[in-house]
Design a protein around this motif. Structure first.
Motif, PDB file in Angstrom:
ATOM      1  N   GLN A  70       0.796  -1.225   0.000  1.00  0.00           N
ATOM      2  CA  GLN A  70       0.000   0.000   0.000  1.00  0.00           C
ATOM      3  C   GLN A  70       0.831   1.278   0.000  1.00  0.00           C
ATOM      4  O   GLN A  70       0.323   2.343  -0.331  1.00  0.00           O
ATOM      5  N   LYS A  71       2.118   1.168   0.324  1.00  0.00           N
ATOM      6  CA  LYS A  71       2.976   2.355   0.329  1.00  0.00           C
ATOM      7  C   LYS A  71       3.914   2.402  -0.879  1.00  0.00           C
ATOM      8  O   LYS A  71       4.712   3.326  -1.006  1.00  0.00           O
ATOM      9  N   GLU A  72       3.790   1.418  -1.760  1.00  0.00           N
ATOM     10  CA  GLU A  72       4.673   1.369  -2.919  1.00  0.00           C
ATOM     11  C   GLU A  72       4.170   2.273  -4.039  1.00  0.00           C
ATOM     12  O   GLU A  72       2.980   2.587  -4.129  1.00  0.00           O
ATOM     13  N   THR A  73       5.088   2.661  -4.925  1.00  0.00           N
ATOM     14  CA  THR A  73       4.722   3.455  -6.085  1.00  0.00           C
ATOM     15  C   THR A  73       4.070   2.569  -7.147  1.00  0.00           C
ATOM     16  O   THR A  73       4.228   1.341  -7.131  1.00  0.00           O
ATOM     17  N   THR A  74       3.385   3.188  -8.072  1.00  0.00           N
ATOM     18  CA  THR A  74       2.749   2.430  -9.153  1.00  0.00           C
ATOM     19  C   THR A  74       3.776   1.634  -9.966  1.00  0.00           C
ATOM     20  O   THR A  74       3.539   0.453 -10.266  1.00  0.00           O
ATOM     21  N   PRO A  75       4.917   2.204 -10.365  1.00  0.00           N
ATOM     22  CA  PRO A  75       5.904   1.402 -11.094  1.00  0.00           C
ATOM     23  C   PRO A  75       6.387   0.184 -10.297  1.00  0.00           C
ATOM     24  O   PRO A  75       6.585  -0.891 -10.869  1.00  0.00           O
ATOM     25  N   ALA A  76       6.573   0.347  -8.995  1.00  0.00           N
ATOM     26  CA  ALA A  76       7.018  -0.777  -8.173  1.00  0.00           C
ATOM     27  C   ALA A  76       5.948  -1.860  -8.112  1.00  0.00           C
ATOM     28  O   ALA A  76       6.257  -3.062  -8.150  1.00  0.00           O
ATOM     29  N   ILE A  77       4.694  -1.448  -8.030  1.00  0.00           N
ATOM     30  CA  ILE A  77       3.590  -2.414  -8.012  1.00  0.00           C
ATOM     31  C   ILE A  77       3.517  -3.147  -9.345  1.00  0.00           C
ATOM     32  O   ILE A  77       3.318  -4.362  -9.394  1.00  0.00           O
ATOM     33  N   ALA A  78       3.682  -2.422 -10.441  1.00  0.00           N
ATOM     34  CA  ALA A  78       3.669  -3.052 -11.768  1.00  0.00           C
ATOM     35  C   ALA A  78       4.791  -4.078 -11.901  1.00  0.00           C
ATOM     36  O   ALA A  78       4.615  -5.114 -12.555  1.00  0.00           O
ATOM     37  N   GLN A  79       5.931  -3.800 -11.278  1.00  0.00           N
ATOM     38  CA  GLN A  79       7.058  -4.728 -11.333  1.00  0.00           C
ATOM     39  C   GLN A  79       6.752  -6.055 -10.627  1.00  0.00           C
ATOM     40  O   GLN A  79       7.434  -7.053 -10.850  1.00  0.00           O
ATOM     41  N   ARG A  80       5.736  -6.067  -9.815  1.00  0.00           N
ATOM     42  CA  ARG A  80       5.307  -7.298  -9.149  1.00  0.00           C
ATOM     43  C   ARG A  80       4.425  -8.154 -10.062  1.00  0.00           C
ATOM     44  O   ARG A  80       3.810  -9.106  -9.615  1.00  0.00           O
ATOM     45  N   GLU A  81       4.355  -7.789 -11.334  1.00  0.00           N
ATOM     46  CA  GLU A  81       3.556  -8.498 -12.338  1.00  0.00           C
ATOM     47  C   GLU A  81       2.061  -8.307 -12.105  1.00  0.00           C
ATOM     48  O   GLU A  81       1.259  -9.238 -12.164  1.00  0.00           O
ATOM     49  N   ILE A  82       1.709  -7.045 -11.819  1.00  0.00           N
ATOM     50  CA  ILE A  82       0.313  -6.626 -11.721  1.00  0.00           C
ATOM     51  C   ILE A  82       0.060  -5.645 -12.853  1.00  0.00           C
ATOM     52  O   ILE A  82       0.841  -4.719 -13.073  1.00  0.00           O
ATOM     53  N   ALA A  83      -1.023  -5.848 -13.588  1.00  0.00           N
ATOM     54  CA  ALA A  83      -1.374  -4.953 -14.696  1.00  0.00           C
ATOM     55  C   ALA A  83      -2.787  -4.421 -14.498  1.00  0.00           C
ATOM     56  O   ALA A  83      -3.654  -5.114 -13.960  1.00  0.00           O
ATOM     57  N   PHE A  84      -3.010  -3.200 -14.960  1.00  0.00           N
ATOM     58  CA  PHE A  84      -4.288  -2.509 -14.780  1.00  0.00           C
ATOM     59  C   PHE A  84      -4.832  -2.087 -16.139  1.00  0.00           C
ATOM     60  O   PHE A  84      -4.142  -1.429 -16.915  1.00  0.00           O
ATOM     61  N   VAL A  85      -6.083  -2.476 -16.420  1.00  0.00           N
ATOM     62  CA  VAL A  85      -6.780  -2.025 -17.624  1.00  0.00           C
ATOM     63  C   VAL A  85      -7.863  -1.055 -17.173  1.00  0.00           C
ATOM     64  O   VAL A  85      -8.903  -1.472 -16.657  1.00  0.00           O
ATOM     65  N   PRO A  86      -7.646   0.261 -17.328  1.00  0.00           N
ATOM     66  CA  PRO A  86      -8.625   1.228 -16.826  1.00  0.00           C
ATOM     67  C   PRO A  86      -9.874   1.284 -17.697  1.00  0.00           C
ATOM     68  O   PRO A  86      -9.872   0.818 -18.843  1.00  0.00           O
ATOM     69  N   GLU A  87     -10.912   1.866 -17.138  1.00  0.00           N
ATOM     70  CA  GLU A  87     -12.184   1.962 -17.860  1.00  0.00           C
ATOM     71  C   GLU A  87     -12.028   2.756 -19.159  1.00  0.00           C
ATOM     72  O   GLU A  87     -12.662   2.441 -20.172  1.00  0.00           O
ATOM     73  N   ASP A  88     -11.173   3.791 -19.153  1.00  0.00           N
ATOM     74  CA  ASP A  88     -10.985   4.601 -20.360  1.00  0.00           C
ATOM     75  C   ASP A  88      -9.962   3.990 -21.311  1.00  0.00           C
ATOM     76  O   ASP A  88      -9.623   4.586 -22.333  1.00  0.00           O
TER      77      ASP A  88
END
Length: 241
Positions: A70-88
């Motif tokens: 919860q305190k990590e940056t978005t790039p660090a979270i993405a490096q954990r092999e998490i991807a986000f497909v936003p509504e837009d």
């Protein structure tokens, strides 16, 4: 799906003066599709954005693979092999389909075998490979948005309303793609208003209202209980088809 890949414990999120998430508790089992349902404004998108670090949780814990993020940056979270497909969808309309996909490949190169697999899921992307993404139809843009997220293997996909405004044929293609990803042990947290779609792919379900989870359980259980649907949503979820 015996253990949790992602767990939210008492998560609060403030956006400016607004207290959006108010103690969210959510479990996403490993290797399955968890669906997040709720009325517009219930906090579903904020939940995904908070997991991804785009908005910071002001309280509570987010655990991914037993590590607090919860305190990590978005790039660090993405490096954990998490991807986000936003509504837009967030695609680059001035770039070609090829260029959009290349930007999503962290290694700087696209694996040809994986690309051919993606073409099998979404054939129009091969047809329009060198076309500007802005010239694609709405459904094709959604295909591209999901394809970018899976151009490399991911442990977790966060997908926000992928079938909104799409034709039935495109929805069926999306259902087939999500089922295939699940077979490959990709865990998915899906926000979706189309209950027919949600029921077709979901293993577990959570319902949000006013920034809190008011129900969680097996999708099959909710799908078979019209009275529970009406209690949770104020109307039958069949109305969301």
């Amino acid at each position: 799906m015996s253990d949790a890949l992602l767990t939210l414990k008492g998560v609060h999120t403030h956006i400016g003066p607004y207290h959006i998430l108010q103690g969210v508790d959510l479990v996403v089992p490993r290797g399955g599709v968890a669906v997040l349902l709720g009325r517009n404004g219930a906090g579903k998108t904020t939940t995904l954005r908070t997991i991804m670090g785009l908005w910071q949780a002001s309280q509570g814990a987010i655990l991914f693979d037993n590590a607090e993020i919860q305190k990590e940056t978005t790039p660090a979270i993405a490096q954990r092999e998490i991807a986000f497909v936003p509504e837009d969808m967030g695609i680059f309309t001035d770039l070609t389909v090829h260029e959009n996909m290349l930007l999503a490949a962290r290694s700087g190169a696209i694996d040809k075998e994986r690309l051919n697999w993606i073409f099998g899921l979404f054939p129009p992307l091969k047809t329009f490979w060198q076309s500007a993404a802005g010239n694609l139809s709405g459904g094709q843009k959604q295909m591209l948005a999901v394809a970018r997220a899976i151009i490399e293997p991911r442990k977790l996909l966060l997908i926000d309303e992928p079938t909104k405004g799409l034709a039935p044929a495109i929805i069926n293609a999306m259902i087939a793609a999500l089922r295939e990803l699940k077979e490959m042990q990709t865990t998915i947290l899906l926000v979706e208003q189309n209950f027919s779609m949600a029921r077709a792919v979901g293993d577990t379900v959570a319902v949000m209202d006013d920034g809190q989870i008011v129900y969680s359980g097996e999708m099959a259980e909710l799908a078979d209980d019209a009275e529970l649907q009406e209690k949770l949503m104020g109307l039958s979820l069949e109305a969301h088809q």
